[in-house]
Design an enzyme around this catalytic site. Structure first.
Site, PDB file in Angstrom:
ATOM      1  N   ASN A 146       0.840  -1.190   0.000  1.00 56.49           N
ATOM      2  CA  ASN A 146       0.000   0.000   0.000  1.00 56.49           C
ATOM      3  C   ASN A 146       0.875   1.239   0.000  1.00 56.49           C
ATOM      4  OD1 ASN A 146       0.727   0.480   2.733  1.00 56.49           O
ATOM      5  ND2 ASN A 146      -1.081  -0.560   3.502  1.00 56.49           N
ATOM      6  N   GLU A 147       0.300   2.348  -0.380  1.00 50.63           N
ATOM      7  CA  GLU A 147       1.077   3.549  -0.624  1.00 50.63           C
ATOM      8  C   GLU A 147       1.694   4.136   0.635  1.00 50.63           C
ATOM      9  OE1 GLU A 147      -3.352   4.716  -1.214  1.00 50.63           O
ATOM     10  OE2 GLU A 147      -2.071   2.955  -1.416  1.00 50.63           O
TER      11      GLU A 147
END
Length: 514
Positions: free
Chosen positions: A319-320
């Site tokens: 995930n970012e």
């Protein structure tokens, strides 16, 4: 090192100040006690007024916490953030034209903190071109009263780029797990580390004040130097909140912080319904060793499907916010991950994403249109913002957008999206493979827009697919039925047919190890 109360920290703010805020989403490393103190001070005294709040990630519990503490008429002049989805009070102020509202790509804002820390002119990047962030469209504005150009279109070495302008920070609020007596901040119990260091450095570079919220104070020298995320030379004051939770919903998850490994196969199975169908069809695009991002919304179900099918350990989900591997969390916990293999700072994760490091991006859509454009940032009277969507969708080698074909009976495939968060034309120019996956049909981005390539078994093409759309797509001459296994109760056997693709370095490694 000076230890002060949250109320004292709030009194440091003066009218018109620019405040940098660390944290992510549903309470992940959010300095909530400090934000609550600002809100309380304003309610009691009417000060400070006209603040500019700058935070790369949306902050809040979807109700009143996080940035929601600041959602009071007159407290804010301007908000610049990746998204407002976590703080509906801020979105309401924007819709009512009571604040200058901008939503910019989360990754670009995160990287901008680093540019500001170094005193560089700003951030030069191609991320955001041809989206609503492009000044030829809206320049990231979400309210009419937002008139200043925060993003410029520039030419550099014969190519188009966007230039994100820096800010001068008066004060920064960051958060960690512990601080020693010299103000060195560790984040060992946080679910994410983000850009806390860059935010503190940026504020110091501007001559601003840095206040850190922590859960406890530990003796001088007791934090291993490699565990220090924000050195004490950058910190002006500490606020201790012994009741600080890891997120708004979780007091302390050892799986989120990486202190314990849990069985990834324990991810719950998705119940029958459209979300399960969409996630299962998206998961069919996985291949052995694929490095992926899962966006918020319906696409987080990819992790559940991968676990059910026994392939979660055969791919790498990220995930970012900086988690690599493990099982990304969903819902209000999105941004965390259970038992990740690595946790890196958010600017570096977006460097990897922007540089083409993702094999696949699984992202949700609010609507898509006849040009292949996708909107997730403003629709149905709501201001959401792009979050990391623009960085992820533009940087990935291939993108799978997921969503239902209709919402409350209204088409989500429309003639023209309300706001362009992803440009179909720009994707075609870059020969980027794109799929639009729904529970009724699958489309691919073709030369002239979305082309229908699959339809669910038993559905009538005209009445149940095209009749539920706001435009007529091109129909592939090779139109086929979606795999019946997608709609079955049990596993669909993905583990036995997961494609294998050679590693990118295989050509170079082969002669070296021969």
């Amino acid at each position: 090192m000076q230890i002060i109360s949250a109320a004292d920290a709030a009194r440091l703010l003066q009218d018109g100040d620019t405040l940098l805020i660390g944290g992510s989403g549903g309470g992940h490393a959010v300095p909530d006690a400090l934000l609550a103190a600002i809100g309380a001070r304003f309610r009691e005294t009417g000060a400070p007024r006209g603040l500019t709040a700058l935070h790369p990630v949306g902050l809040g519990d979807g109700k009143t916490r996080g940035a929601g503490h600041l959602a009071q008429d007159g407290l804010l002049k301007r908000v610049v953030s990746g998204t407002f989805v976590n703080s509906p009070g801020i979105a309401r102020l924007a819709l009512d034209e009571k604040i200058e509202a901008y939503t910019l790509p989360q990754g670009s804002m995160s990287q901008l903190m680093r540019e500001m820390a170094a005193g560089r002119p700003g951030l030069l990047t191609r991320i955001g071109l041809h989206s609503f962030v492009d000044p030829r469209l809206q320049g990231g504005r979400q309210s009419r009263c937002a008139t200043e150009d925060l993003v410029e279109l520039v030419q550099f070495q014969g190519e188009e780029y966007l230039f994100y302008r820096p800010f001068q920070a008066d004060i920064a609020f960051v958060r960690g797990s512990a601080a020693d007596e010299d103000g060195n901040i560790s984040m060992e119990h946080e679910a994410v580390t983000l850009e806390m260091l860059s935010i503190a450095q940026a504020a110091r570079r501007s001559g601003g004040i840095v206040v850190a919220q922590v859960k406890r104070i530990v003796p001088r020298g007791s934090i291993h130097p490699k565990m220090v995320k924000v050195p004490g030379i950058l910190v002006d004051a500490l606020v201790v909140d012994p009741d600080q939770w890891q997120t708004y919903e979780t007091e302390d998850s050892l799986a989120y912080s990486g202190h314990a490994r849990v069985a990834l196969e324990d991810v719950p199975r998705l119940p029958p319904g459209p979300r399960r169908i969409v996630a299962r069809r998206g998961a069919c695009e996985l291949f052995e060793g694929a490095i992926c991002n899962l966006g918020s919304g319906i696409s987080t179900g990819i992790a559940n499907v991968a676990a059910e099918e026994g392939v979660l350990r055969r791919v790498c989900l990220t995930n970012e916010q900086g988690n690599i591997g493990g099982a990304p969390a969903s819902g209000n916990e999105a941004g965390a991950a259970r038992s990740p293999d690595a946790q890196i700072d958010q600017p570096y994760q977006f460097d990897f994403y922007d540089g083409g490091g993702l094999d696949l991006a699984f992202l949700s859509f609010a609507e898509f249109d006849a040009e292949g454009n996708v909107n997730v940032s403003r629709f149905g009277g709501r201001i959401v913002g792009p979050g990391g969507f623009i960085n992820i969708s533009q940087g990935a080698r291939a993108v799978v957008f997921g969503g239902t074909l209709t919402a409350n009976g209204a088409p989500k495939a429309v003639q023209r999206v309300e706001q362009v968060t992803f440009s179909g034309r720009f994707a075609r120019e870059r020969s980027q493979p794109v799929l639009y996956v729904t529970e009724r049909a699958v489309f691919r981005l073709g030369e002239f827009g979305p082309e229908l390539i699959e339809i669910a078994p038993g559905l009538d093409l005209e009445s149940e697919v095209i009749g539920a759309m706001g435009f007529r797509p091109r129909i592939s001459p090779a139109l086929r039925r979606m795999d019946a296994g997608l709609f079955a109760e049990g596993p669909m056997g993905l583990a036995d047919r997961l494609p294998v693709r050679p590693p990118r370095a295989a050509a170079r490694l082969a002669p070296a190890i021969a």
